[in-house]
Enzyme design. Structure first.
Site, PDB file in Angstrom:
ATOM      1  N   LYS A   1       5.211  42.812  42.955  1.00 14.45           N
ATOM      2  CA  LYS A   1       4.510  43.531  44.027  1.00 14.45           C
ATOM      3  C   LYS A   1       4.151  44.952  43.569  1.00 14.45           C
ATOM      4  O   LYS A   1       3.034  45.427  43.797  1.00 14.45           O
ATOM      5  CB  LYS A   1       5.387  43.589  45.282  1.00 14.45           C
ATOM      6  CG  LYS A   1       5.495  42.238  45.990  1.00 14.45           C
ATOM      7  CD  LYS A   1       6.571  42.198  47.061  1.00 14.45           C
ATOM      8  CE  LYS A   1       6.730  40.772  47.589  1.00 14.45           C
ATOM      9  NZ  LYS A   1       7.791  40.606  48.581  1.00 14.45           N
TER      10      LYS A   1
ATOM     11  N   GLN B   1      12.764  43.800  51.028  1.00 13.67           N
ATOM     12  CA  GLN B   1      12.789  42.443  50.477  1.00 13.67           C
ATOM     13  C   GLN B   1      13.935  41.623  51.095  1.00 13.67           C
ATOM     14  O   GLN B   1      15.073  42.084  51.166  1.00 13.67           O
ATOM     15  CB  GLN B   1      12.939  42.514  48.941  1.00 13.67           C
ATOM     16  CG  GLN B   1      12.848  41.183  48.238  1.00 13.67           C
ATOM     17  CD  GLN B   1      11.470  40.522  48.306  1.00 13.67           C
ATOM     18  OE1 GLN B   1      10.446  41.185  48.448  1.00 13.67           O
ATOM     19  NE2 GLN B   1      11.440  39.197  48.218  1.00 13.67           N
TER      20      GLN B   1
ATOM     21  N   ASP C   1       4.658  43.539  56.193  1.00 20.42           N
ATOM     22  CA  ASP C   1       5.148  42.155  56.056  1.00 20.42           C
ATOM     23  C   ASP C   1       4.746  41.316  57.277  1.00 20.42           C
ATOM     24  O   ASP C   1       4.754  40.086  57.216  1.00 20.42           O
ATOM     25  CB  ASP C   1       6.686  42.155  55.995  1.00 20.42           C
ATOM     26  CG  ASP C   1       7.210  41.881  54.595  1.00 20.42           C
ATOM     27  OD1 ASP C   1       6.536  41.153  53.846  1.00 20.42           O
ATOM     28  OD2 ASP C   1       8.294  42.389  54.282  1.00 20.42           O
TER      29      ASP C   1
HETATM   30  N1  GUN Z   1      11.364  37.213  50.749  1.00 25.00           N
HETATM   31  C1  GUN Z   1      10.616  36.116  50.466  1.00 25.00           C
HETATM   32  N2  GUN Z   1       9.343  36.304  50.848  1.00 25.00           N
HETATM   33  C2  GUN Z   1       9.286  37.542  51.389  1.00 25.00           C
HETATM   34  C3  GUN Z   1       8.227  38.308  51.935  1.00 25.00           C
HETATM   35  O1  GUN Z   1       7.063  37.876  52.047  1.00 25.00           O
HETATM   36  N3  GUN Z   1       8.572  39.560  52.358  1.00 25.00           N
HETATM   37  C4  GUN Z   1       9.837  40.043  52.276  1.00 25.00           C
HETATM   38  N4  GUN Z   1      10.076  41.277  52.742  1.00 25.00           N
HETATM   39  N5  GUN Z   1      10.842  39.352  51.776  1.00 25.00           N
HETATM   40  C5  GUN Z   1      10.555  38.112  51.307  1.00 25.00           C
END
Ligand code: GUN
Length: 296
Positions: free
Chosen positions: A53, A97, A120
């Site tokens: 990311k 995350q 998100d």
């Molecule tokens: N863990 C797995 N996918 C995601 C996501 O799209 N966002 C976040 N914050 N955590 C994740």
């Protein structure tokens, strides 16, 4: 006959070119979009997602702040950090995350993020706006699936779509997006889950099948109608001694067999994953634009 491959990397690359241009315009107006990425602990899969990311942000000109906290950080400390980020003018998006280490209450942590920076799309305000068909942040993986279907030429409107999996991150918001009265919606959606009766029969009716269970081989060739479009959201690590890193990635679909029946199919890796990152960048750019509009 083999299905057409839906190339997530190529679709993501086109979106990134478009977003790079949008970021240039914002920067020329004195607005640099900023994303804070918070990782607590050292879960290996989470570490590689977070790195991907941040790399993507750098590539398209988004400022990213990498905040890595030890696994024994207290929830109070994490909530304090989120409060600081909520009022930091350099930050337009906050991503914590998931999953968080044991001992954290994810609900409390997600609720602490300002809905204005919820890139998100997990905050109850974002989910409420989605269900009510109002503008707002759309969760990245469901949004990526829709972009992928659109780019592949699949017709969503009027189609019968079966989603296998009802998670809060993917299945549930995706079902709402696909049936709502809006572009990228207007489909007839069935959501299958662990208590579904005759699942294979239901999946066989679908023009579009979306697998999001987190279990390999959930969707097998006998469950897929000839010519259907199949999107695989799963990312599962399977032990594989022949690989240097000791594992390989597979999705939730029995890819080799299903590609002989489907009309189009997304691979793992290189399918939905890159699109999830694209839609995070998309939300961050949109958030910066909104903040810039509010301040001017
Ligand atoms: N863990 C797995 N996918 C995601 C996501 O799209 N966002 C976040 N914050 N955590 C994740």
């Amino acid at each position: 006959m083999s299905a057409k491959l839906i190339d997530g990397k190529a679709i993501a690359s086109d979106l990134h070119s478009q977003l790079t241009e949008e970021v240039k315009v914002l920067v020329a107006d004195g607005i640099r979009p900023g994303l804070a990425v918070v990782l607590v602990g050292d879960n290996p899969a989470s570490m590689s997602y977070v790195t991907a990311k941040e790399r993507a942000c750098d590539k398209i000109g988004i400022y990213s702040r990498d905040l890595r906290l030890p696994g024994d950080t207290s929830q109070e400390k994490l909530l304090e950090l989120i409060e600081e980020l909520n009022i930091d003018p350099q930050i337009n998006g906050i991503l914590v995350q998931l999953p968080l280490p044991d001992g954290f209450d994810e609900e409390t942590v997600i609720n602490a993020i300002s809905p204005d920076k919820d890139v998100d799309g997990f905050h109850p305000v974002s989910i409420g706006r989605l269900v009510l068909n109002l503008d707002g942040f759309i969760p990245c993986t469901p949004h990526g699936v829709i972009k992928m279907l659109e780019a592949s030429g699949a017709k969503i409107e009027g189609s019968d779509i079966v989603i296998v999996g009802r998670s809060r991150i993917v299945g549930a918001p995706l079902a709402n997006l696909l049936f709502r009265k809006a572009p990228g919606g207007n489909a007839t959606v069935t959501v299958c889950h662990t208590r579904t009766k005759n699942m294979a029969e239901k999946v066989r009716q679908a023009d579009i099948v979306i697998a999001a269970t987190g279990r390999p081989n959930t969707v097998t060739a006998d469950m897929v109608k000839k010519g259907a479009t199949v999107i695989d959201v799963g990312v599962n690590r399977i032990e594989d001694a022949s690989k240097k890193r000791g594992y390989r990635l597979v999705g939730d679909v029995d890819f080799d067999a299903v590609k002989e029946v489907a009309g189009a199919i997304s691979p793992v890796p290189g399918g939905v994953g890159p699109l999830t990152i694209s839609m995070l960048l998309w939300n961050t750019v949109a958030s910066a634009r909104m903040a810039g509009t509010k301040n001017s």
